[in-house]
Design an enzyme around this catalytic site. Structure first.
Site, PDB file in Angstrom:
ATOM      1  CG  HIS A 151      -2.040   0.971   1.130  1.00 36.71           C
ATOM      2  ND1 HIS A 151      -1.943   2.272   1.556  1.00 36.71           N
ATOM      3  CD2 HIS A 151      -3.291   0.815   0.627  1.00 36.71           C
ATOM      4  CE1 HIS A 151      -3.098   2.880   1.310  1.00 36.71           C
ATOM      5  NE2 HIS A 151      -3.925   2.023   0.750  1.00 36.71           N
ATOM      6  CD  GLU A 172      -8.658  -3.354  -3.665  1.00 31.93           C
ATOM      7  OE1 GLU A 172      -9.745  -3.958  -3.647  1.00 31.93           O
ATOM      8  OE2 GLU A 172      -8.527  -2.217  -4.114  1.00 31.93           O
TER       9      GLU A 172
HETATM   10  N1  COA Z   1       3.790  -7.768  -4.592  1.00 25.73           N
HETATM   11  C1  COA Z   1       5.121  -7.841  -4.774  1.00 25.73           C
HETATM   12  N2  COA Z   1       5.970  -6.803  -4.636  1.00 25.73           N
HETATM   13  C2  COA Z   1       5.438  -5.640  -4.279  1.00 25.73           C
HETATM   14  C3  COA Z   1       4.059  -5.470  -4.038  1.00 25.73           C
HETATM   15  C4  COA Z   1       3.225  -6.605  -4.210  1.00 25.73           C
HETATM   16  N3  COA Z   1       1.903  -6.530  -4.018  1.00 25.73           N
HETATM   17  N4  COA Z   1       3.795  -4.185  -3.706  1.00 25.73           N
HETATM   18  C5  COA Z   1       4.986  -3.545  -3.712  1.00 25.73           C
HETATM   19  N5  COA Z   1       5.978  -4.431  -4.064  1.00 25.73           N
HETATM   20  C6  COA Z   1       7.384  -4.122  -4.171  1.00 25.73           C
HETATM   21  C7  COA Z   1       7.681  -3.448  -5.503  1.00 25.73           C
HETATM   22  O1  COA Z   1       7.979  -4.394  -6.504  1.00 25.73           O
HETATM   23  C8  COA Z   1       8.841  -2.573  -5.155  1.00 25.73           C
HETATM   24  O2  COA Z   1      10.017  -3.372  -5.150  1.00 25.73           O
HETATM   25  P1  COA Z   1      11.361  -2.852  -5.870  1.00 25.73           P
HETATM   26  O3  COA Z   1      11.731  -1.591  -5.097  1.00 25.73           O
HETATM   27  O4  COA Z   1      12.300  -3.997  -5.677  1.00 25.73           O
HETATM   28  O5  COA Z   1      10.972  -2.582  -7.284  1.00 25.73           O
HETATM   29  C9  COA Z   1       8.590  -2.166  -3.701  1.00 25.73           C
HETATM   30  O6  COA Z   1       7.729  -3.179  -3.174  1.00 25.73           O
HETATM   31  C10 COA Z   1       7.901  -0.813  -3.586  1.00 25.73           C
HETATM   32  O7  COA Z   1       6.786  -0.772  -4.457  1.00 25.73           O
HETATM   33  P2  COA Z   1       6.083   0.578  -4.979  1.00 25.73           P
HETATM   34  O8  COA Z   1       5.469   0.307  -6.315  1.00 25.73           O
HETATM   35  O9  COA Z   1       7.032   1.733  -4.854  1.00 25.73           O
HETATM   36  O10 COA Z   1       4.984   0.784  -3.910  1.00 25.73           O
HETATM   37  P3  COA Z   1       3.763   1.788  -4.055  1.00 25.73           P
HETATM   38  O11 COA Z   1       3.568   2.413  -2.746  1.00 25.73           O
HETATM   39  O12 COA Z   1       3.906   2.705  -5.218  1.00 25.73           O
HETATM   40  O13 COA Z   1       2.609   0.755  -4.436  1.00 25.73           O
HETATM   41  C11 COA Z   1       0.667  -0.485  -4.536  1.00 25.73           C
HETATM   42  C12 COA Z   1       1.472   0.527  -3.731  1.00 25.73           C
HETATM   43  C13 COA Z   1      -0.638  -0.794  -3.809  1.00 25.73           C
HETATM   44  C14 COA Z   1       0.331   0.066  -5.934  1.00 25.73           C
HETATM   45  C15 COA Z   1       1.512  -1.786  -4.662  1.00 25.73           C
HETATM   46  O14 COA Z   1       1.828  -2.294  -3.386  1.00 25.73           O
HETATM   47  C16 COA Z   1       0.818  -2.851  -5.515  1.00 25.73           C
HETATM   48  O15 COA Z   1       0.941  -2.824  -6.739  1.00 25.73           O
HETATM   49  N6  COA Z   1       0.115  -3.814  -4.877  1.00 25.73           N
HETATM   50  C17 COA Z   1      -0.580  -4.849  -5.613  1.00 25.73           C
HETATM   51  C18 COA Z   1      -1.911  -4.353  -6.143  1.00 25.73           C
HETATM   52  C19 COA Z   1      -2.918  -4.135  -5.048  1.00 25.73           C
HETATM   53  O16 COA Z   1      -3.084  -4.953  -4.142  1.00 25.73           O
HETATM   54  N7  COA Z   1      -3.635  -3.025  -5.148  1.00 25.73           N
HETATM   55  C20 COA Z   1      -4.660  -2.642  -4.184  1.00 25.73           C
HETATM   56  C21 COA Z   1      -4.170  -1.501  -3.324  1.00 25.73           C
HETATM   57  S1  COA Z   1      -5.323  -1.093  -2.048  1.00 25.73           S
END
Ligand code: COA
Length: 368
Positions: A254, A309
């Site tokens: 998140h 989610e």
């Molecule tokens: N599965 C695997 N790795 C994940 C992850 C997940 N669900 N969420 C984050 N990571 C990893 C990323 O790959 C990244 O790793 P890296 O630095 O080696 O590339 C690191 O954690 C940071 O991710 P980042 O994209 O900067 O985090 P964010 O704060 O921008 O993203 C979300 C937040 C929710 C978009 C992200 O966690 C995600 O895509 N989750 C899955 C989709 C989801 O459940 N969405 C509903 C949200 S309520």
């Protein structure tokens, strides 16, 4: 760049970390994993409240646990619009269209009022249920004023009055989905109403923002992933292979929460107490255990925990909703927060109009 001097004012892409409003509605504490609505803990609201009482709390600041709100009527113009949509229209498109047409029938004037907030929050479940029935060749069902909003929505969707457990489970989902600070759709609603536009326009804009996959989330993708895992014995291998391919585990991570999402904790309890949980719930719990362990191993620098989610998926499926209705159902719940923010913005309004840093060419002559 300009001809004069460089613009050195700070710029934060995505407005990350920028305070763009003051609010007394929702407090998202990402570090401690707390979510408060007007100071009340989300877990307590789920256990002791109903969606209408929580929506009323957001709109007015008063906690009245017995507060009721039934679904609202469908103006003929909305029915005509819904019937004219293609059968394969997305439910979010249908909902946005319905709210737009509804707004045109209401003569909404500035400033927005709590009555308008109630009216649009009550109208939209009727509209979504009507669309779902029309696309499957059935007639829409009139609201039943004796039912509260969430059981009323399920009744208008299925033609059957839901049992208490089912209604209570979806009501809990509506409560956790009602408000979440200055997220993209809520910000969009505040921007629109700050121009002294009307509440229906603000809700249409918010639905448009929520429709994007970066915001509206995809509990339906959680369902797909769990089905792909197949059995608890395969969970570890599946999690590792998915991460090895650089893919994300749906329902984890998140932008704000570094702790277990309190909404996921509340919905897990609800999912486990469902009378007819989806048969894959036990598998989902097994996958969660493995996923948390492996994510902690792979990302020791960043806490990646379960998000809302993950357990929204079994609750929504468990109450009988099809996955393509999940995003629009989320929108129905978020109407409470959007409209509460609209009221808050209007009460102390200042046109939201940030600046952009100009990066184009300096002043020049048109080519001859
Ligand atoms: N599965 C695997 N790795 C994940 C992850 C997940 N669900 N969420 C984050 N990571 C990893 C990323 O790959 C990244 O790793 P890296 O630095 O080696 O590339 C690191 O954690 C940071 O991710 P980042 O994209 O900067 O985090 P964010 O704060 O921008 O993203 C979300 C937040 C929710 C978009 C992200 O966690 C995600 O895509 N989750 C899955 C989709 C989801 O459940 N969405 C509903 C949200 S309520």
């Amino acid at each position: 760049m300009t001809d004069d001097k460089p613009d050195i004012r700070p710029y934060s892409p995505g407005l990350e970390g920028v305070i763009a409003a003051e609010t007394s509605l929702g407090y998202v504490d990402g570090v401690a994993g707390r979510l408060l609505y007007r100071g009340y803990r989300i877990g307590d609201l789920v256990e002791r409240g109903t969606f209408p009482a929580v929506a009323n709390l957001l709109w007015t600041g008063d906690w009245r646990p017995g507060h009721r709100l039934a679904t609202g009527p469908l103006p003929d113009a909305v029915l005509t619009a819904l019937r004219s949509l293609p059968g394969d229209a997305k439910p979010m498109d249908a909902l946005r269209t319905a709210v737009s047409v509804w707004g045109a029938t209401q003569g909404l004037a500035w400033p927005p009022t709590p009555e308008q907030a109630r009216a649009v929050t009550a109208f939209s479940p009727t509209a979504l249920a009507a669309f779902a029935r029309i696309r499957s060749g059935e007639d829409p069902i009139e609201p039943d004023p004796s039912l509260d909003l969430v059981p009323g929505f399920l009744y208008q969707l299925t033609g059957r009055r839901p049992d208490d457990g089912t209604a209570r489970a979806l009501d809990a989902y509506f409560i956790v989905g009602a408000e979440h600070g200055l997220n993209a759709s809520t910000f969009a609603a505040r921007v629109i109403v700050s121009t002294r536009s009307d509440i229906a326009s603000a809700v249409c804009g918010a639905i448009g923002a929520l429709k994007g996959p970066l915001h509206g989330g995809a509990p339906s993708e959680v369902v797909e992933q769990i089905h792909t895992v197949g059995s608890p014995e395969r969970a570890e291998q599946w999690v590792r292979e998915t991460l090895d391919r650089g893919e994300r585990l749906m329902g984890f991570g998140h932008r704000v929460y570094r702790a277990y999402d309190p909404r996921a904790a509340a919905l897990r309890k609800v999912a486990e107490s469902l009378q007819h949980p989806p048969e894959w719930l036990a598998l989902a719990i097994a996958v969660e255990d493995v996923a948390l362990r492996v994510l902690a191993e792979r990302h020791p620098e960043r806490a990646l925990k379960t998000n809302v989610e993950f357990y929204a998926a079994p609750v929504l499926q468990g109450v009988g909703l099809t996955p393509d209705l999940f995003p629009a159902t989320f929108a129905l719940a978020r109407h409470a927060g959007w409209t509460a923010h609209v009221l808050e913005q209007a009460a102390d309004n200042r046109l939201i109009r940030p600046d952009a840093r100009y990066t184009g060419p300096a002043e020049r002559d048109l080519p001859t």
